[in-house]
Design an enzyme around this catalytic site. Structure first.
Site, PDB file in Angstrom:
ATOM      1  N   SER A 160      -9.386 -36.951 -36.179  1.00  0.00           N
ATOM      2  CA  SER A 160      -8.747 -38.215 -37.145  1.00  0.00           C
ATOM      3  C   SER A 160      -8.668 -37.800 -38.450  1.00  0.00           C
ATOM      4  CB  SER A 160      -9.385 -39.349 -36.703  1.00  0.00           C
ATOM      5  OG  SER A 160      -9.897 -40.660 -37.934  1.00  0.00           O
TER       6      SER A 160
ATOM      7  N   HIS B 228      -4.612 -37.607 -35.168  1.00  0.00           N
ATOM      8  CA  HIS B 228      -4.433 -38.725 -34.630  1.00  0.00           C
ATOM      9  C   HIS B 228      -4.678 -39.817 -36.860  1.00  0.00           C
ATOM     10  CE1 HIS B 228      -5.975 -42.326 -33.250  1.00  0.00           C
ATOM     11  NE2 HIS B 228      -6.684 -42.977 -33.271  1.00  0.00           N
TER      12      HIS B 228
ATOM     13  N   ASP C  41      -5.233 -43.359 -38.509  1.00  0.00           N
ATOM     14  CA  ASP C  41      -5.900 -44.326 -38.608  1.00  0.00           C
ATOM     15  C   ASP C  41      -5.445 -45.378 -39.407  1.00  0.00           C
ATOM     16  OD1 ASP C  41      -7.522 -43.911 -36.014  1.00  0.00           O
ATOM     17  OD2 ASP C  41      -8.679 -42.911 -37.428  1.00  0.00           O
TER      18      ASP C  41
ATOM     19  N   MET D 111      -4.862 -49.261 -41.610  1.00  0.00           N
ATOM     20  CA  MET D 111      -5.834 -50.060 -41.494  1.00  0.00           C
ATOM     21  C   MET D 111      -5.309 -50.906 -42.801  1.00  0.00           C
ATOM     22  SD  MET D 111      -9.127 -48.271 -41.088  1.00  0.00           S
ATOM     23  CE  MET D 111     -10.199 -47.634 -39.950  1.00  0.00           C
TER      24      MET D 111
ATOM     25  N   HIS E 171      -2.347 -44.469 -34.515  1.00  0.00           N
ATOM     26  CA  HIS E 171      -3.023 -45.939 -34.440  1.00  0.00           C
ATOM     27  C   HIS E 171      -2.782 -47.527 -35.512  1.00  0.00           C
ATOM     28  CE1 HIS E 171      -7.616 -47.336 -33.482  1.00  0.00           C
ATOM     29  NE2 HIS E 171      -6.521 -48.347 -32.787  1.00  0.00           N
TER      30      HIS E 171
ATOM     31  N   MET F 256      -4.259 -50.705 -36.990  1.00  0.00           N
ATOM     32  CA  MET F 256      -4.645 -51.119 -36.951  1.00  0.00           C
ATOM     33  C   MET F 256      -4.646 -52.508 -37.248  1.00  0.00           C
ATOM     34  SD  MET F 256      -8.325 -49.095 -36.622  1.00  0.00           S
ATOM     35  CE  MET F 256      -7.201 -47.544 -36.945  1.00  0.00           C
TER      36      MET F 256
ATOM     37  N   MET G  43     -10.992 -48.106 -27.446  1.00  0.00           N
ATOM     38  CA  MET G  43     -11.965 -48.156 -29.011  1.00  0.00           C
ATOM     39  C   MET G  43     -13.717 -48.129 -28.104  1.00  0.00           C
ATOM     40  SD  MET G  43      -9.570 -48.101 -31.217  1.00  0.00           S
ATOM     41  CE  MET G  43     -11.167 -47.975 -32.311  1.00  0.00           C
TER      42      MET G  43
ATOM     43  N   ASP H  62     -11.562 -43.875 -28.292  1.00  0.00           N
ATOM     44  CA  ASP H  62     -11.322 -43.412 -29.638  1.00  0.00           C
ATOM     45  C   ASP H  62     -12.725 -44.430 -30.772  1.00  0.00           C
ATOM     46  OD1 ASP H  62     -10.913 -43.549 -32.592  1.00  0.00           O
ATOM     47  OD2 ASP H  62      -9.060 -44.471 -32.264  1.00  0.00           O
TER      48      ASP H  62
HETATM   49  C1  DX5 Z   1     -11.844 -46.453 -35.905  1.00  0.00           C
HETATM   50  C2  DX5 Z   1     -10.371 -45.155 -36.010  1.00  0.00           C
HETATM   51  C3  DX5 Z   1     -10.883 -43.669 -35.601  1.00  0.00           C
HETATM   52  C4  DX5 Z   1     -12.222 -43.025 -36.462  1.00  0.00           C
HETATM   53  C5  DX5 Z   1     -13.249 -42.452 -35.529  1.00  0.00           C
HETATM   54  O1  DX5 Z   1     -11.137 -47.128 -36.449  1.00  0.00           O
HETATM   55  O2  DX5 Z   1      -9.726 -45.447 -35.226  1.00  0.00           O
HETATM   56  O3  DX5 Z   1      -9.701 -43.437 -35.294  1.00  0.00           O
HETATM   57  O4  DX5 Z   1     -11.658 -42.594 -36.788  1.00  0.00           O
HETATM   58  O5  DX5 Z   1     -13.958 -41.291 -36.405  1.00  0.00           O
HETATM   59  P1  DX5 Z   1     -15.072 -41.434 -35.350  1.00  0.00           P
HETATM   60  O6  DX5 Z   1     -15.169 -40.243 -34.378  1.00  0.00           O
HETATM   61  O7  DX5 Z   1     -16.162 -40.742 -36.685  1.00  0.00           O
HETATM   62  O8  DX5 Z   1     -15.778 -42.062 -34.874  1.00  0.00           O
HETATM   63 ZN    ZN Z   2      -7.721 -44.373 -34.400  1.00  0.00          ZN
END
Ligand code: DX5
Ligand code: ZN
Length: 215
Positions: free
Chosen positions: A8, A33, A35, A37, A66, A68, A137, A175
């Site tokens: 990630s 990956h 993220d 947000m 991903h 969010m 998740m 994830d």
């Molecule tokens: C959380 C993200 C994850 C996060 C995972 O909201 O969707 O992808 O980066 O991080 P770790 O592996 O550190 O839990």
């Molecule tokens: Zn994620």
């Protein structure tokens, strides 16, 4: 087929992003990956299109994005243009999930659905044949480095049963909170893609950690 590892980018060093991208390029990792947000769907803001475009320029592996964010539909084509190969939207953010998945596919991407810890996966039963990836998740989304939620194993089993019942296949991605201590049990239970942020980037030797997660 062997499982995939998706480091990630959220846990990368953004002051040295190109260096960290090159590290993943050279590693045994399969995907990036990514993220996204928005500070509304989740209580954090990560990064947007300029960073994704920088990733597109340097990353030599699949970009697993991903979202969010609320109202993801309005950005689907923009994410395709910015280089996303797999695009996951949250079931909790999509009142017309079937339409969203069709739009993702029409834009040339694989269609994923992310599912919060409180959401029962049986809500996806009527869409089984339309989904390329389900992102379970295993923490509440918003932050890296959180503790893994144990109920995730049960959800993997439920998804496996649903796959058998409907004779369909899709990636089962985990994830959040994936570590050296739980990754084997996750794979044994049926996970096919493991996201790892903190475990990879806070380790002394990220290349070796990725190699270990691939075994
Ligand atoms: C959380 C993200 C994850 C996060 C995972 O909201 O969707 O992808 O980066 O991080 P770790 O592996 O550190 O839990
Ligand atoms: Zn994620």
């Amino acid at each position: 087929m062997s499982h995939k590892i998706a480091p990630s980018v959220l846990s990368a060093d953004f002051g040295n992003l190109q260096r960290d991208i090159e590290m993943i390029n050279q590693s045994e990792a399969d995907w990036f990956h990514v993220d996204i947000m928005d500070g509304v769907f989740v209580p954090n803001i990560s990064f947007g299109f300029p960073v994704l475009k920088a990733l597109q320029k340097h990353a030599k592996k699949t970009l697993d994005v991903h979202l969010m964010i609320v109202n993801p539909d309005q950005y689907i084509s923009t994410f395709a243009e910015a280089g996303a190969n797999v695009l996951s939207v949250h079931i909790e953010a999509c009142p017309h999930l079937h339409r969203s998945l069709q739009a993702i596919k029409q834009a040339g991407m694989k269609a994923g659905v992310a599912v919060n810890p409180h959401t029962n996966v049986n809500q996806l039963e009527d869409l089984m044949g339309d989904i390329d990836l389900i992102c379970l998740m295993s923490v509440n989304p918003g932050f890296g480095g959180q503790k893994f939620i144990e109920n995730t194993y049960r959800k993997i089993e439920q998804l496996k049963n649903m796959q058998n019942k409907h004779q369909v296949s899709f990636e089962i991605e985990i994830d959040g909170g994936v570590t050296i201590d739980n990754y084997k049990k996750l794979l044994d239970t049926g996970a096919t893609v493991l996201v790892a942020g903190n475990t990879v980037f806070s380790s002394k030797n990220p290349l070796e950690t990725i190699k270990l997660l691939k075994q």
